[in-house]
Design a protein around this motif. Structure first.
Motif, PDB file in Angstrom:
ATOM      1  N   TYR A 156      -7.523  16.835   9.490  1.00  0.00           N
ATOM      2  CA  TYR A 156      -6.537  16.282   8.559  1.00  0.00           C
ATOM      3  C   TYR A 156      -6.574  14.755   8.582  1.00  0.00           C
ATOM      4  O   TYR A 156      -6.602  14.107   7.538  1.00  0.00           O
ATOM      5  CB  TYR A 156      -5.138  16.788   8.904  1.00  0.00           C
ATOM      6  CG  TYR A 156      -4.067  16.273   7.961  1.00  0.00           C
ATOM      7  CD1 TYR A 156      -3.747  16.981   6.805  1.00  0.00           C
ATOM      8  CD2 TYR A 156      -3.395  15.077   8.218  1.00  0.00           C
ATOM      9  CE1 TYR A 156      -2.774  16.513   5.929  1.00  0.00           C
ATOM     10  CE2 TYR A 156      -2.428  14.599   7.343  1.00  0.00           C
ATOM     11  CZ  TYR A 156      -2.125  15.317   6.200  1.00  0.00           C
ATOM     12  OH  TYR A 156      -1.179  14.833   5.336  1.00  0.00           O
ATOM     13  N   ASP A 157      -6.576  14.189   9.766  1.00  0.00           N
ATOM     14  CA  ASP A 157      -6.579  12.726   9.891  1.00  0.00           C
ATOM     15  C   ASP A 157      -7.841  12.116   9.301  1.00  0.00           C
ATOM     16  O   ASP A 157      -7.792  11.062   8.655  1.00  0.00           O
ATOM     17  CB  ASP A 157      -6.459  12.317  11.365  1.00  0.00           C
ATOM     18  CG  ASP A 157      -5.081  12.603  11.937  1.00  0.00           C
ATOM     19  OD1 ASP A 157      -4.147  12.835  11.142  1.00  0.00           O
ATOM     20  OD2 ASP A 157      -4.938  12.606  13.176  1.00  0.00           O
ATOM     21  N   PHE A 158      -8.961  12.780   9.512  1.00  0.00           N
ATOM     22  CA  PHE A 158     -10.220  12.249   8.986  1.00  0.00           C
ATOM     23  C   PHE A 158     -10.218  12.285   7.454  1.00  0.00           C
ATOM     24  O   PHE A 158     -10.597  11.311   6.794  1.00  0.00           O
ATOM     25  CB  PHE A 158     -11.398  13.055   9.523  1.00  0.00           C
ATOM     26  CG  PHE A 158     -12.734  12.539   9.064  1.00  0.00           C
ATOM     27  CD1 PHE A 158     -13.332  11.458   9.694  1.00  0.00           C
ATOM     28  CD2 PHE A 158     -13.389  13.112   7.984  1.00  0.00           C
ATOM     29  CE1 PHE A 158     -14.562  10.965   9.270  1.00  0.00           C
ATOM     30  CE2 PHE A 158     -14.617  12.629   7.549  1.00  0.00           C
ATOM     31  CZ  PHE A 158     -15.205  11.554   8.195  1.00  0.00           C
ATOM     32  N   VAL A 159      -9.802  13.411   6.886  1.00  0.00           N
ATOM     33  CA  VAL A 159      -9.736  13.534   5.420  1.00  0.00           C
ATOM     34  C   VAL A 159      -8.793  12.483   4.861  1.00  0.00           C
ATOM     35  O   VAL A 159      -9.071  11.837   3.841  1.00  0.00           O
ATOM     36  CB  VAL A 159      -9.277  14.949   4.998  1.00  0.00           C
ATOM     37  CG1 VAL A 159      -9.017  15.002   3.488  1.00  0.00           C
ATOM     38  CG2 VAL A 159     -10.333  15.978   5.372  1.00  0.00           C
ATOM     39  N   ARG A 160      -7.672  12.281   5.555  1.00  0.00           N
ATOM     40  CA  ARG A 160      -6.702  11.285   5.099  1.00  0.00           C
ATOM     41  C   ARG A 160      -7.317   9.887   5.124  1.00  0.00           C
ATOM     42  O   ARG A 160      -7.122   9.088   4.217  1.00  0.00           O
ATOM     43  CB  ARG A 160      -5.474  11.324   6.035  1.00  0.00           C
ATOM     44  CG  ARG A 160      -4.282  10.575   5.469  1.00  0.00           C
ATOM     45  CD  ARG A 160      -3.704  11.291   4.272  1.00  0.00           C
ATOM     46  NE  ARG A 160      -3.268  10.329   3.267  1.00  0.00           N
ATOM     47  CZ  ARG A 160      -3.108  10.627   1.990  1.00  0.00           C
ATOM     48  NH1 ARG A 160      -3.383  11.832   1.539  1.00  0.00           N
ATOM     49  NH2 ARG A 160      -2.692   9.720   1.141  1.00  0.00           N
ATOM     50  N   ASP A 161      -8.090   9.605   6.174  1.00  0.00           N
ATOM     51  CA  ASP A 161      -8.752   8.300   6.284  1.00  0.00           C
ATOM     52  C   ASP A 161      -9.731   8.092   5.123  1.00  0.00           C
ATOM     53  O   ASP A 161      -9.806   6.999   4.546  1.00  0.00           O
ATOM     54  CB  ASP A 161      -9.521   8.198   7.612  1.00  0.00           C
ATOM     55  CG  ASP A 161      -8.585   7.996   8.803  1.00  0.00           C
ATOM     56  OD1 ASP A 161      -7.404   7.676   8.572  1.00  0.00           O
ATOM     57  OD2 ASP A 161      -9.039   8.175   9.944  1.00  0.00           O
ATOM     58  N   VAL A 162     -10.482   9.135   4.786  1.00  0.00           N
ATOM     59  CA  VAL A 162     -11.446   9.034   3.689  1.00  0.00           C
ATOM     60  C   VAL A 162     -10.738   8.781   2.368  1.00  0.00           C
ATOM     61  O   VAL A 162     -11.128   7.906   1.581  1.00  0.00           O
ATOM     62  CB  VAL A 162     -12.302  10.324   3.581  1.00  0.00           C
ATOM     63  CG1 VAL A 162     -13.167  10.286   2.328  1.00  0.00           C
ATOM     64  CG2 VAL A 162     -13.179  10.489   4.813  1.00  0.00           C
ATOM     65  N   ILE A 163      -9.675   9.533   2.125  1.00  0.00           N
ATOM     66  CA  ILE A 163      -8.923   9.386   0.870  1.00  0.00           C
ATOM     67  C   ILE A 163      -8.366   7.978   0.734  1.00  0.00           C
ATOM     68  O   ILE A 163      -8.489   7.335  -0.312  1.00  0.00           O
ATOM     69  CB  ILE A 163      -7.778  10.423   0.802  1.00  0.00           C
ATOM     70  CG1 ILE A 163      -8.358  11.838   0.678  1.00  0.00           C
ATOM     71  CG2 ILE A 163      -6.861  10.130  -0.385  1.00  0.00           C
ATOM     72  CD1 ILE A 163      -7.308  12.939   0.758  1.00  0.00           C
ATOM     73  N   GLU A 164      -7.742   7.485   1.794  1.00  0.00           N
ATOM     74  CA  GLU A 164      -7.145   6.152   1.751  1.00  0.00           C
ATOM     75  C   GLU A 164      -8.208   5.064   1.626  1.00  0.00           C
ATOM     76  O   GLU A 164      -8.044   4.096   0.893  1.00  0.00           O
ATOM     77  CB  GLU A 164      -6.306   5.919   3.002  1.00  0.00           C
ATOM     78  CG  GLU A 164      -5.027   6.740   3.050  1.00  0.00           C
ATOM     79  CD  GLU A 164      -4.142   6.491   1.840  1.00  0.00           C
ATOM     80  OE1 GLU A 164      -3.922   5.308   1.484  1.00  0.00           O
ATOM     81  OE2 GLU A 164      -3.665   7.474   1.237  1.00  0.00           O
ATOM     82  N   ALA A 165      -9.319   5.226   2.356  1.00  0.00           N
ATOM     83  CA  ALA A 165     -10.393   4.229   2.300  1.00  0.00           C
ATOM     84  C   ALA A 165     -11.006   4.166   0.905  1.00  0.00           C
ATOM     85  O   ALA A 165     -11.333   3.083   0.402  1.00  0.00           O
ATOM     86  CB  ALA A 165     -11.471   4.556   3.332  1.00  0.00           C
ATOM     87  N   ASP A 166     -11.141   5.322   0.262  1.00  0.00           N
ATOM     88  CA  ASP A 166     -11.763   5.360  -1.070  1.00  0.00           C
ATOM     89  C   ASP A 166     -10.858   4.823  -2.167  1.00  0.00           C
ATOM     90  O   ASP A 166     -11.299   4.594  -3.292  1.00  0.00           O
ATOM     91  CB  ASP A 166     -12.196   6.794  -1.411  1.00  0.00           C
ATOM     92  CG  ASP A 166     -13.417   7.230  -0.612  1.00  0.00           C
ATOM     93  OD1 ASP A 166     -13.995   6.375   0.079  1.00  0.00           O
ATOM     94  OD2 ASP A 166     -13.785   8.420  -0.672  1.00  0.00           O
TER      95      ASP A 166
END
Length: 457
Positions: A156-166
């Motif tokens: 979850y945290d990794f997916v969230r990081d990707v979404i926010e970074a993009d």
């Protein structure tokens, strides 16, 4: 049956066409007939309910619902209603729910209160807001299928990081994983990050995290495979890139060499084999037996060996089609009045037709021939019409022709099929709609084409 027909026993084919193909298949094993019928009826009932439920509860199209019904079987609305109700209570929109069910339909069979609810509460207890939760999980709904809380947290945290970074206008490199070196999760996160750095988009990238495929689990093997696919020139922004990576990762160099050698023995050049791989990477997954059966089937359609090689080179996807699907497609066209010679022409011009469903081929042929009165030969000369959407392309254009004929503006005979159906929308509209000087007529024809009724003024 198929081979007999293709060798001239046309009367047998026409008789068999009156029977259900499914019934014929069931009769092949008479000893298990009753159990097969029971199973078939149960399966059809479940599929019918699943399609109906998805259409009415989520507003999905029937075509999409039928595709989803091959992956999940809903017996009643109790469980899926509970799942959807739970997700809505956590702020998921209908659009997000549609995306979740499309990408991970098995979620509808999960235990809403015993499994899903605790996971959603756990994620919220870590500080996730309703909007963040729904946005993240609608991107990768398979996270809700993970059992351990620690794993859920990591993904979850990794997916969230990707979404926010993009969301940033500038490319943001993700921070290194803090997980123990060499763990499966650490490997997955590191390899997904490597793919992201190459430009693989979210829609292809994030689902790989929870995939059961071993693609992301290795380290050196992954690096080696990734290097090969990049050197082959695959575009990282396309699904072909990921498909090619899966193939290269799956097979050893020796296994790949053996597969290439097999195609060379059939008559292909090495460069042709790799060109087909670039077109459709999964074609290397096919066994020698499958390829041989495919070639024999095409020979029975009247194609010569060089024609078969040319067809496969042009459309390597055809090798992946099941024998049953191919035979049903061919049998359907024979039932509709096409000759074996017609089949040969159609295969050369539009080999994709053997991958289409019998229902689709029948519906499209009957519309063009029975309703529009084009001869079968017109379909043979423009077989790409089998690939066009009846609802979005064929019917709207034919409705324009009907309107013109009714007004006496087209003559008594239909124009040839190709200029009507095989051209782009703009070319069709310029030729049959916009060329008229009468603005009222043009507006009327445009309304007919788009399916929108004009308001009376």
């Amino acid at each position: 049956m198929f081979s007999l027909i293709l060798h001239g026993r046309r009367s047998i084919e026409l008789q068999l066409c009156r029977n259900s193909i499914d019934l014929v298949n069931l009769l092949r094993n008479a000893s298990a007939f009753s159990s097969d019928v029971s199973s078939l009826q149960g399966g059809r009932k479940g599929k019918t309910f699943t399609v109906s439920y998805l259409v009415h509860s989520l507003g999905l199209t029937r075509k999409l619902s039928e595709t989803i019904s091959t992956k999940v079987n809903l017996e009643d609305k109790g469980n899926p209603d509970s799942v959807l109700s739970l997700l809505r209570s956590h702020g998921f929109t209908d659009s997000q729910l549609s995306s979740i069910v499309t990408n991970y339909p098995r979620l509808l069979t999960a235990d809403a209160e015993g499994s899903l609810s605790p996971k959603l509460k756990f994620l919220k207890s870590r500080g996730a807001s309703s909007s963040e939760l729904s946005e993240t999980l609608s991107k990768v709904p398979r996270i809700l299928g993970v059992k351990k809380e620690k794993s859920i947290s990591v993904y979850y945290d990794f997916v969230r990081d990707v979404i926010e970074a993009d969301k940033s206008s500038k490319y943001v490199k993700l921070r290194p994983s803090s997980l123990p070196h060499g763990s499966q999760q650490e490997n997955k996160l590191r390899n997904v990050s490597a793919l992201r750095d190459l430009g693989v988009p979210q829609r292809l990238l994030l689902p790989l995290l929870i995939s059961d495929h071993q693609l992301l689990c290795g380290n050196e093997k992954f690096k080696e495979s990734l290097k090969k696919v990049v050197e082959m020139g695959f575009d990282p922004t396309t699904s072909k890139f990921v498909k090619a990576l899966r193939i290269v990762q799956r097979y050893s160099s020796k296994a790949v060499e053996d597969k290439v050698s097999f195609y060379v023995e059939l008559g292909f050049d090495v460069k042709d084999v790799w060109a087909m791989f670039k077109k459709y990477p999964p074609f290397l997954n096919n066994s020698e037996k499958k390829v041989t059966q495919m070639i024999e089937t095409l020979k029975m359609c009247g194609l010569q060996e060089d024609e078969i090689l040319s067809l496969i080179e042009k459309f390597p996807q055809c090798i992946s089609y099941s024998e049953e699907k191919m035979e049903k497609a061919i049998d359907t066209l024979l039932c509709l009045g096409f000759s074996t010679g017609d089949l040969t022409v159609i295969l050369k011009r539009f080999p994709q037709f053997i991958g289409l469903s019998a229902e689709s081929l029948k519906e499209k042929t009957e519309f063009l021939v029975k309703e529009m009165n084009w001869p079968l030969k017109a379909v043979v000369s423009t077989p790409a019409v089998f690939g066009y959407s009846l609802e979005k392309r064929t019917v709207p254009r034919c409705n324009v022709l009907k309107a013109l004929m009714t007004k006496g503006l087209l003559g008594s005979e239909l124009p040839t099929m190709s200029p009507v159906l095989a051209t782009a929308d703009e070319a069709f509209l310029n030729k049959y709609v916009r060329k008229h000087n009468d603005k009222k007529l043009v507006a009327e024809l445009m309304a007919t084409f788009t399916g929108k009724k004009r308001k009376n003024k």
